[in-house]
Structure formats: structure tokens, C-alpha cells
Write an enzyme that holds these catalytic residues in place. Sequence first.
Site, PDB file in Angstrom:
ATOM      1  N   GLU A 140       1.222  -1.479   0.368  1.00 17.79           N
ATOM      2  CA  GLU A 140       0.062  -0.046   0.015  1.00 17.79           C
ATOM      3  C   GLU A 140       0.782   1.008   0.090  1.00 17.79           C
ATOM      4  O   GLU A 140       0.105   2.110  -1.044  1.00 17.79           O
ATOM      5  CB  GLU A 140      -0.944   0.187   1.325  1.00 17.79           C
ATOM      6  CG  GLU A 140      -2.392  -0.717   1.132  1.00 17.79           C
ATOM      7  CD  GLU A 140      -3.134  -0.144   0.228  1.00 17.79           C
ATOM      8  OE1 GLU A 140      -2.758  -0.809  -1.302  1.00 17.79           O
ATOM      9  OE2 GLU A 140      -4.151   0.465   0.501  1.00 17.79           O
ATOM     10  N   THR A 197      -5.618   7.962  -4.933  1.00 18.15           N
ATOM     11  CA  THR A 197      -5.764   8.358  -3.142  1.00 18.15           C
ATOM     12  C   THR A 197      -4.707   8.904  -2.966  1.00 18.15           C
ATOM     13  O   THR A 197      -4.882  10.005  -1.958  1.00 18.15           O
ATOM     14  CB  THR A 197      -5.002   6.634  -3.018  1.00 18.15           C
ATOM     15  OG1 THR A 197      -6.677   5.437  -3.206  1.00 18.15           O
ATOM     16  CG2 THR A 197      -4.790   6.644  -1.320  1.00 18.15           C
TER      17      THR A 197
HETATM   18  N1  HSE Z   1      -8.488   5.532   4.995  1.00 19.28           N
HETATM   19  C1  HSE Z   1      -7.944   5.616   2.809  1.00 19.28           C
HETATM   20  C2  HSE Z   1      -7.825   6.788   2.672  1.00 19.28           C
HETATM   21  C3  HSE Z   1      -8.454   4.629   2.459  1.00 19.28           C
HETATM   22  O1  HSE Z   1      -8.579   7.804   2.747  1.00 19.28           O
HETATM   23  O2  HSE Z   1      -7.394   7.816   2.144  1.00 19.28           O
HETATM   24  C4  HSE Z   1      -7.533   5.150   1.264  1.00 19.28           C
HETATM   25  O3  HSE Z   1      -8.402   3.794  -0.026  1.00 19.28           O
END
Ligand code: HSE
Length: 324
Positions: free
Chosen positions: A135, A188
Site C-alpha cells: 500500500e 488515493t
Molecule cells: N483510508 C484511506 C484514505 C483509504 O481514505 O485515504 C484509501 O483507500
Amino acid sequence: MTSTSQKTVRVFAPATVANVACGFDSLGFAINQPGDIVEVTLRDDDKVRITGITGDNGRLPLEADKNTASVAVMAFFKELGGGSGVDIVVHKRMPLGSGLGSSAASSVGALFATNLLLGEPMQKGDLLPFAMIAEASACGSPHADNVAPGLLGGFALIRSYKPLDVVSIEYPDNLYCTVLHPHIELRTEDSRRILRKHIKLEDAVIQWSNLAGLIAGLSKSDFQLISRSLNDIIFEPVRSLLIPGFDRVKQAALVSGALGCSISGSGPSVFALSTSHEKAREVGLAMKQAFSALQLDSDIYVSTVNRQGPRVLAPGEDPVSPEF
Ligand code: HSE
């Protein structure tokens, strides 16, 4: 199906809804569709290779040090002391940059399959740190709210990152998730960059009270409490600006009787929770209609919560397609 004598394993790895409104980086759950299919074959040497990717329109890297599936497996092999190698084929069955944990599904699927092929030297939950490394390589942040539920199934709470402490949360069987995936993409990395780094104490109190309420509501199967708690007053107001029609889609979901509705992970997908498959479909139709009023296309997935995480697929089994 999972004996060490097998040389190839083909697995389904589920998509995930991270944050679940009020649990930024702390809570996520797995869903039964969509998801990725990952095929792993043991090699006789210690190389890790991505030998094929389908469904990505040529956009994902084949280089082993750049693809989340191989990055995760290489970290796993390193921990085991080396000596093993695999060929990995990733069939992307979910959209990239969708907020549905696409990179997480590939790394989780590859790790799960590799561990099986090696005769399970590690418990499933112990694979989590390797998926988190993947990740971090994908978006610069080792958040676990996609990879933990993706690997363990169900709802996973990341109570602590240092040290890592992941807690599985019970939830009612008749909890259904609707996902609207708008045909736009958000990285992201980008939707994290726009977030405020400091929050007001009074907002923090509301947010952590909602998260506690949501966990209690899930554990007690108290749908009204789940509904009251599904609010994100900190991140949704900022990130929703990147999702055209978000307010209309959310309103449509709530008017149709969803328990709550918010952004899935870092977006642009939007999720809603309901108490029956019928209701979740109705909510999905309303969400899609609201979105298409803006001349924008979307897919809808309706799913129960995935309890088991990744699973070995039977020969020829192909589990993934949008509801409508
Ligand atoms: N918790 C992370 C975010 C998840 O909101 O950036 C990304 O899929």
C-alpha cells in the site's frame, strides 16, 4: 485445494470499503463484489515476476518492484529468508483509482495464494504487514483499512498502527452494501494530499463518538445506531468536492431508505448500507439515477459483507460482475 503439492493457485480477493464514513484509516469492510482474481505459480528459482495483467488497459506496471502484488510477495519472501519464487498473473476485475481498494485486492490475493502454495508458513493475519508495504508503495501511505478487511474479511478496526493491532468487529448478517462507482478516477495519493492536517477538537469529538457508535451498532446489530453513526464531518466535506453529484447521490440513497451513505475509501466510489438485498438494489437504482441526471455514467455493485477475505476459486469460476 490448498495442498503444498499444488504449483498454481487462483484466488478471488475482495474489494473493500475503507473509512466507513467516520473511521478514517481505522475501519474498513470487505464486500463480495467486485474483486480481483490473482493466479500465482511457484517457480523453481527465487524470482518474483508479474507474468500477465488483464483488465487494466495496460496501465499497471509489470515491473516486480512497482506492482503491489509482487511488492507484497517480495516483502513476504524477504521475511521468510528468501529461496522461493513465483509468477503472478493479476486479472483486474475492479476499476483502478475507484476507492474500492484495488491495489489492496491485488496484494492481498497474491500474498494469500503464495502463502497457500508454500504450505501456509504464516497465519493469514500475519501477512498484513506485507500488504501494508505494498500500500505504501502504491500511494505513499501504509494505511491498513483496505488490506486488513481484504485479508481477514468482515469489518476490521485498526486500533493501533504502532504496534499493529487489528480487531475484527462483529456485524449483522443482513447488512448489505451498495456501491456506486462513477466512471471517473481519483488517485488515493491526490485525495489524501488535499486533507487538512489539523482538525478542531470539537470536530474530533463528534468524529470519534460516531466511530464508537458505529462499532457498538455493528456489534449489537442495532441498525438505528449504525444509521445515526454513519457520519463523516471531517473528510467527506473536503473529498466530496472531487466527486461530481455527490450530494445528490447521497440524498437519493438516504431518501430511498439507506442506513447511511458516504465516500468509499478515498473516492470517487460512494457506498450505502441497507438492511436487505431488495433495499440495497432500490438504493442503488436511486443513486444511479441521481448520478445519471448529470449525464455521468456509473456502475452499481450490491453485495453482502464478505466474511472470509480471499478464497481459492474453483476451475473456471468467475465471480465478478456489476449488479447493473
Ligand atoms: N483510508 C484511506 C484514505 C483509504 O481514505 O485515504 C484509501 O483507500
